[in-house]
Design an enzyme around this catalytic site. Sequence first.
Site, short mmCIF file in Angstrom:
data_model
loop_
_atom_site.label_atom_id
_atom_site.label_comp_id
_atom_site.label_asym_id
_atom_site.label_seq_id
_atom_site.Cartn_x
_atom_site.Cartn_y
_atom_site.Cartn_z
CG HIS A 297 -9.31 8.36 -2.85
ND1 HIS A 297 -8.78 8.34 -1.58
CD2 HIS A 297 -10.55 8.88 -2.72
CE1 HIS A 297 -9.66 8.81 -0.73
NE2 HIS A 297 -10.75 9.15 -1.40
NE ARG A 483 -6.36 -1.12 -2.58
CZ ARG A 483 -5.92 -0.63 -3.73
NH1 ARG A 483 -6.06 -1.32 -4.86
NH2 ARG A 483 -5.35 0.55 -3.80
CE LYS A 488 -1.84 -0.34 -2.53
NZ LYS A 488 -1.73 0.66 -1.45
CE LYS A 594 -4.76 2.08 8.78
NZ LYS A 594 -5.18 1.04 7.82
C1 LIG Z 1 -5.18 1.01 6.49
C2 LIG Z 1 -5.60 -0.16 5.72
C3 LIG Z 1 -5.35 -0.22 4.35
C4 LIG Z 1 -4.58 0.85 3.61
O1 LIG Z 1 -3.23 0.50 3.57
P1 LIG Z 1 -2.20 1.25 2.61
O2 LIG Z 1 -0.89 0.75 3.05
O3 LIG Z 1 -2.36 2.72 2.87
O4 LIG Z 1 -2.54 0.88 1.22
C5 LIG Z 1 -5.76 -1.34 3.65
N1 LIG Z 1 -6.41 -2.35 4.26
C6 LIG Z 1 -6.66 -2.33 5.58
C7 LIG Z 1 -7.36 -3.49 6.20
C8 LIG Z 1 -6.28 -1.23 6.35
O5 LIG Z 1 -6.57 -1.22 7.67
#
Ligand SMILES: *Cc1c(COP(=O)(O)O)cnc(C)c1O
Length: 747
Positions: A297, A483, A488, A594
């Site tokens: 990952h 996070r 990021k 999403k």
């Molecule tokens: C989907 C999700 C993540 C992952 O987010 P990334 O932008 O891919 O790092 C982290 N926390 C929550 C609560 C999520 O639903």
Amino acid sequence: MDRNEFTNKLKGLVTDGKTTVELYNEISAYAMSYGLAKATKPAERNAYYLSMEFLIGRSFYNNLMELGLLEETREVLAQKGIDINIFEEIEDAALGNGGLGRLAACFLDSAAGLGLPLQGYGVRYKYGLFKQAIRNGFQVELPDDWQRFGDPWSIRKDNEKRIIKFADMLVTAVPYDVPVFGKRVNNLRLWQAEGSAAAEKISEYLYPADDTEEGKLLRLRQEYFFSAAAVGELIEKHVKKYGKRFDNFADFNVIQLNDTHPVLAIAELIRILTADYKIPFPDALEVAKKTFAYTNHTVLPEALECWGADLVKKILPDIYALLIKIHLRQKEVFERIKCTKEEALDMSIYSNEKFSMANLALAVGKSVNGVAKLHSEILKNSLFKTAYKYYPDKFQNKTNGITQRRWLMLCNRELSSLIDGAIGDGWRNDMSLLNDLNGRVEDIADDFIRVKAEKKRQLFEHLRINEGVDIPEDFIVFSQVKRLHEYKRQLMTAFAILEIYKGLKDGKIKDFQPSVFVFGAKSAPSYNRAKAIIKFINEIAAKVNADKDTNGLLRVVFVQNYNVSYAEKIVAGTDVSLQVSTAGLEASGTGNMKFMMNGAVTCGTMDGANIEIVELAGRENNYIFGAEVDEIERLKKDGYDPCKLLKSNALHNYAVSSLIDGTFSDGGKGCFKELYDALTVGASWHKPDNYFVLHDLESLVNALLKINSDYKDGKAFAVKQLKNTANSAHFSSDRTIKEYAEDIWEI
Ligand SMILES: *Cc1c(COP(=O)(O)O)cnc(C)c1O
């Protein structure tokens, strides 16, 4: 319980005088007995998903939906004068940190939905990830006592306890079964540690701080604890069914290791077969080779786990002995394949008195996969280059996905109905049909604008209640929720906001559409720089939101306690998804998917799954900026001087200097100065600005301004957004799970 009984129970439910929590537990219990009555016969061959995290979020609405009970429950409760949304008071089960844990939850959802036998194994933490509050701009960590609402969605199985042996203690692993409803009912088995105060500590917290020796020890115990409980149980079940033969073990069991955390399961399987069943070591190793598969990952070196040999020897002497045995075996193999000394070191499971979990998984596992195309290429070409040279057939790609049931149908009923109206509701069971939406985007753009406005209204309402901020209706919503980590680059977005703020103040930016930037992020409790970035963003928010000259145009919100339920609201109410990681470092991302599915355009770098997103939805419908992987590689090689950029760019200098020139206060902690130094002078363990924030800052600002200007043509912008939804089928975890099932699990 059958459907009629459920309906009767629900209609007969006495609601007067009951608390929300009581009603929640009662209705959940009805739904559980209805769901379990439909339980499917166990499959012969199963895949098992071992994961340290399952970030499930709220089960109530999702399970009712999966069982086809949601609408009826909504109606019956409404007749009793109860709005089903009151159960939002029940907080999430946050047994995970972020993307990796959420992926595990999406995978279980998809497998059940597709009728594939995938069972999960994890840890039942007493406290999930901490609850975050923001006080005076700083992150404060509070215990997340999720069980205080009851836990109606799991069943304790006292008669299936197991004993896990450590050199210094015995721990009882008590299973709690969480059914996963869909076309079949699969099971997530979470182990709780019991037996003594020391034992209970093992499943007390998710990721105890491992910056101390004691923290590391606890973490190692956790990982072994649940892996050993899972493997021990699978072997015992196998023996009951087929006797003490294991040549056929892999015919019925395949175990997917979600990152390196459960990799000790490999050693445990071999230990049990050799010690308890007297299987010769080479045969036991063969069984393991056919049983395990590993998902990587991350390429960040600090996240590739290595365990100190003394630590392992101290609490798991038998596992230590076995790891050494596998290592010696590996040395023989290295001689046979004639690899160089460096190559051998690179692939060795044991070196510098440490055991490498990734190398163990690579050496024994039958496959290793990355989680997006680019990431899988990076594994082959750099991180695991040597292993790829000798074992090319083991390498695969499985681009991540998200479940459209939670991330579209549940969190965005309005958009889902709009899609139903445009192309029929077949997409709900077969996401590939969503592609039909491509032919209808122009026709439904106006309706989409109305849906998006409604989802924004709902999000703003939530922000008003939870964060005490009022966002006017017409604001464009930019969101960066994930996070908090330097790679990021939330800090880069913060600088970009400051530059835009200055441009608005000076009158240099004109004709600007009102915009709000929504951030949500938890920082690891011991990650000081990440915590400093949270404080910095909150300082910016306070300044910008209070400035009467500009606050009609620009706002910033940092939401507290970002989690799955918050994400459901944010992804639906967002126009622009910020995915701005340094190219090459975000393995995939799932947040990006999403947002895309809910009709947001991506403003992002060519990283992780962003690349596949723009490949499918069209680069013209998204906003790509910044250095790509090869440029980052080149900069690393030829040298990169962020100070030169600061000197030559007054805006950058303004934004970055605000860390130290008194514009903002870190409460005397010195943490802003530390951020400034990290960008300009570096530290012993890294060069200045090693995530290339300043390098990509200007192109980010330009991308944000371009989006702002494009948004003026509302219809054209809505078409871009809809194109993203229309082409998001590929990012359904149903697709991902089918690929795992066919290429790795053979279920
Ligand atoms: C989907 C999700 C993540 C992952 O987010 P990334 O932008 O891919 O790092 C982290 N926390 C929550 C609560 C999520 O639903």
